[in-house]
Each structure stands twice: as C-alpha cells, then as structure tokens.
Scaffold this motif. Sequence first.
Motif, PDB file in Angstrom:
ATOM      1  N   ARG A 160      41.357  68.238 -37.991  1.00  0.00           N
ATOM      2  CA  ARG A 160      42.135  68.988 -39.073  1.00  0.00           C
ATOM      3  C   ARG A 160      42.919  68.579 -38.766  1.00  0.00           C
ATOM      4  O   ARG A 160      43.450  68.392 -40.813  1.00  0.00           O
ATOM      5  CB  ARG A 160      42.628  70.620 -37.904  1.00  0.00           C
ATOM      6  N   LEU A 163      41.946  65.176 -41.112  1.00  0.00           N
ATOM      7  CA  LEU A 163      41.240  66.320 -42.726  1.00  0.00           C
ATOM      8  C   LEU A 163      42.326  66.685 -43.591  1.00  0.00           C
ATOM      9  O   LEU A 163      42.006  65.888 -44.923  1.00  0.00           O
ATOM     10  CB  LEU A 163      40.823  66.931 -42.135  1.00  0.00           C
ATOM     11  N   ASP A 164      43.223  67.020 -43.170  1.00  0.00           N
ATOM     12  CA  ASP A 164      44.466  66.732 -43.949  1.00  0.00           C
ATOM     13  C   ASP A 164      44.907  66.287 -44.554  1.00  0.00           C
ATOM     14  O   ASP A 164      45.354  66.010 -45.631  1.00  0.00           O
ATOM     15  CB  ASP A 164      45.827  68.007 -42.697  1.00  0.00           C
ATOM     16  N   ALA A 209      38.925  68.239 -47.587  1.00  0.00           N
ATOM     17  CA  ALA A 209      39.971  68.992 -47.071  1.00  0.00           C
ATOM     18  C   ALA A 209      40.776  70.043 -48.781  1.00  0.00           C
ATOM     19  O   ALA A 209      41.527  71.349 -48.064  1.00  0.00           O
ATOM     20  CB  ALA A 209      40.903  68.073 -47.120  1.00  0.00           C
TER      21      ALA A 209
END
Length: 215
Positions: A160, A163-164, A209
């Motif tokens: 995550r 992805l950010d 995102a």
Amino acid sequence: MTIRVVIADDHAAIRAGLRMILDVEDDIEVVGEAADGDVAVAQAKALRPQVVLMDVRMPGMDGIAATERITADDLAKVLILTTFDLDEYVFRTLRAGASGFVLKSTSGRALVEAVRAVAAGDGVLAPEVTRAVISAFASANQAVAQPAPAGLDELTDREREVLDCLGDGLSNAQIAGRLFIGETTVKTHVSRVLTKLGVRSRVQAAIVAREIRDR
C-alpha cells in the motif's frame, strides 16, 4: 543489455529523427519501424523489442488499439509520443496499458532516458506532465463512482505504501529513497501491486492510487 526498440509513427521524417537519436547510444538498438498500428503489433510479435515508441494518431489501427494489443499479450513496454493535449487520447492510452509518455518536443537526452527507464520497468511521464496527467485523469472520473479494485484488500501494508508512492508519480529510485528500501525490493513490490490490482502498468496503478485518495 541492449535495449531493442521499435518506432511506430506515420511520419517517415519523425521516425528517422527518432532513430538517429536512439541509434547512437551504445545500449539502444532500433530494430524496426512501423507507419501504423497493425505493423507495430506485427513487429512487436516478430522482433520482441523491450520498448515500442508509439505515436497515438496513425492510419488504420491507431496507437491506442496497438498499445492495448501489445500490452495485453505482454509483447513489450509501450512509451507514447504525445503533444500532451490532455484529451481523450491520453486517457484512453493510459487505460490501454502504456508505461508512460514523452512529449514530441522533448530533448534527445530526455527521450533516451525515458526509453531506458521504461525498459528497466519504471513508468515514465514527462516531468512537465507527471502529476497533471494523473490528477486530470482522476478528476475526469470523479463524477462516476469507481469501484475499488478487486485486489486492493490483498495488498500488504508495504505494498500500500508503494502504491501511494506510485500515485505521486515516483520512480523506483525515488520510492526506494522514500521508503528506505532497495530498488530491487521496490521492483518486486511494484510487480506484486500490479498483479494484485489486475492492471498492466504502474501508470494505471498510479491512477488507482489517486482514485483511492479522492474517495
């Protein structure tokens, strides 16, 4: 490793100019040229380049359809040549799986570095348009509720975070610096993110995102 490139553009003079820029590099070889999308797909299948440098507007099969065919079959990475109008062509090519964009007005050095980056697995958006393209694409979809990708819940905490970073338009090296991990580790995480989200490129992941942030 020599980076094999196919140039797809319906203007012979542009193809010649691009070939001249790329062929002088020791690590890049232009192995084919195409004046339309059909030939670009055929050459990607026959020549197996690492990168196809693709114009969008071409006769017959256009660059969008050709990009979708090439990325769907995992034949090569596609780097789009654009005049950056932020129109439907840009958005449709993002959805088709392009690894990035360079402006037709970009310098020879920037073009060479973009080809190298895409071949290495980095997504490329010209510095002038990185966040603008992602933001505009996300904004264009705000009016329509976008369902969360099926694999979003499967991402680990680290994935995550990666992805950010993709949503911020960061390269692998920049992600490594932000998260204090090695570039090889970043590449592994990016690959897993793309697989779990069911997207073809890190640019598409970046859009996911941004859409998550805007919910």
